[in-house]
Write an enzyme that holds these catalytic residues in place. Structure first.
Site, PDB file in Angstrom:
ATOM      1  N   ASP A 209       0.954  -1.087   0.166  1.00 53.21           N
ATOM      2  CA  ASP A 209       0.018  -0.060   0.009  1.00 53.21           C
ATOM      3  C   ASP A 209       0.855   1.293  -0.115  1.00 53.21           C
ATOM      4  OD1 ASP A 209       0.242   1.002   3.080  1.00 53.21           O
ATOM      5  OD2 ASP A 209       0.167  -1.195   3.065  1.00 53.21           O
ATOM      6  N   ASP A 211       0.518   3.572   2.270  1.00 49.83           N
ATOM      7  CA  ASP A 211       0.254   4.236   3.647  1.00 49.83           C
ATOM      8  C   ASP A 211      -0.847   5.294   3.599  1.00 49.83           C
ATOM      9  OD1 ASP A 211       1.175   3.977   6.393  1.00 49.83           O
ATOM     10  OD2 ASP A 211       2.246   5.981   6.167  1.00 49.83           O
TER      11      ASP A 211
END
Length: 291
Positions: A209, A211
């Site tokens: 991802d 974040d």
């Protein structure tokens, strides 16, 4: 030199490695408490392999509750010579997208409350963490990750946060300003403890991802992470097998093998026998040499 025994610490999504021959789960007691799980011990070609799922099978253990000392200690007791750590991470930069791998070469430790050393009052030691990973093992991991088809980035600073919560947006922006490329919850104090145990260590960060620093996007959540984990795990298993098959039969010496020789500071007469007994695996070589 003797051969390799590669310890593989599997992070989120990597709870097993296919292709290990003649393997069995082995329980090992540690004076530092209970490790995350039993270790799966077997062979890949001429390489002995010890696999430890960092969070336990079924992902039972939170990052903040991992007993990293016990994990490293049991690897050492099983004869591990080098440690390849595989961790799921978030990306703090645009050009390291989900699905890519980063072979970390630096860390910033923002964890708190986790025991981060085998040493202390009664037996003090100070290892150097200036260069926290093994360049030889990291280079092998780069080649193996690329052979497995992963977009692979060489080097990067891993921000180790406490967790188990994800970052605030302010924290995410701060870590970007510090020059960090990836963020995770488990690389520290694991890397410090591996160094104290004289184990060359490399960390492969598998990005799941971005974040929460990207403007106009939803913050990271568990569903997003899980969606990326399975794809990352397929590449991670392939990477591990490529690395194991690429190792020469003879393991060349590493300066990390003897790094405690320049780290022990407590005078022999002042050393606490109880602490020395707990250090029998991780520091036994250096303590015997210093007698």
């Amino acid at each position: 030199m003797s051969g390799w025994t590669i310890g593989i610490i599997g992070g989120s999504g990597l709870y097993d490695v296919e292709g290990i021959e003649g393997g069995e789960w082995v329980d090992v007691a540690s004076p530092w408490g209970a490790p995350s799980d039993a270790c799966f011990v077997g062979q890949v070609g001429h390489v002995r392999v010890v696999f430890l799922p960092r969070h336990g099978r079924g992902h039972r253990i939170s990052p903040s509750e991992l007993n990293a000392r016990a994990n490293v200690d049991v690897l050492k007791r099983l004869g591990v010579t080098d440690v390849l750590a595989v961790s799921s991470v978030g990306s703090l930069v645009e050009d390291r997208p989900p699905g890519s791998f980063t072979i970390a070469d630096q860390f910033i430790d923002r964890t708190k409350g986790r025991p981060s050393s085998f040493f202390g009052t009664g037996m003090v030691a100070h290892v150097s963490m200036a260069d926290p990973v093994c360049p030889r093992l990291s280079a092998l991991a780069v080649d193996a990750a690329r052979a497995a088809g992963a977009e692979t980035h060489v080097g990067g600073t891993y921000l180790a946060m406490e967790g188990p919560q994800f970052s605030t947006r302010a924290e995410s922006h701060l870590y970007r300003n510090w020059g960090c490329q990836i963020i995770g919850m488990t690389g520290m104090p694991e890397a410090k403890l591996a160094r104290e145990a004289e184990l060359p260590y490399a960390l492969v960060g598998m990005v799941t991802d971005y974040d929460c620093w990207r403007e106009g996007e939803e913050a990271v959540d568990v569903a997003q992470v899980i969606a990326q984990l399975s794809a990352n795990a397929v590449k991670a298993r392939a990477m591990v097998m490529h690395l194991l098959h690429s190792l020469p039969e003879e393991r060349p010496a590493s300066p990390i093998n003897t790094c405690l020789d320049a780290a022990l500071i407590t005078a022999p007469a002042a050393r606490d026998p109880e602490i020395l007994a707990r250090l029998d695996a991780v520091a036994g070589r250096a303590l015997r040499a210093a007698e």
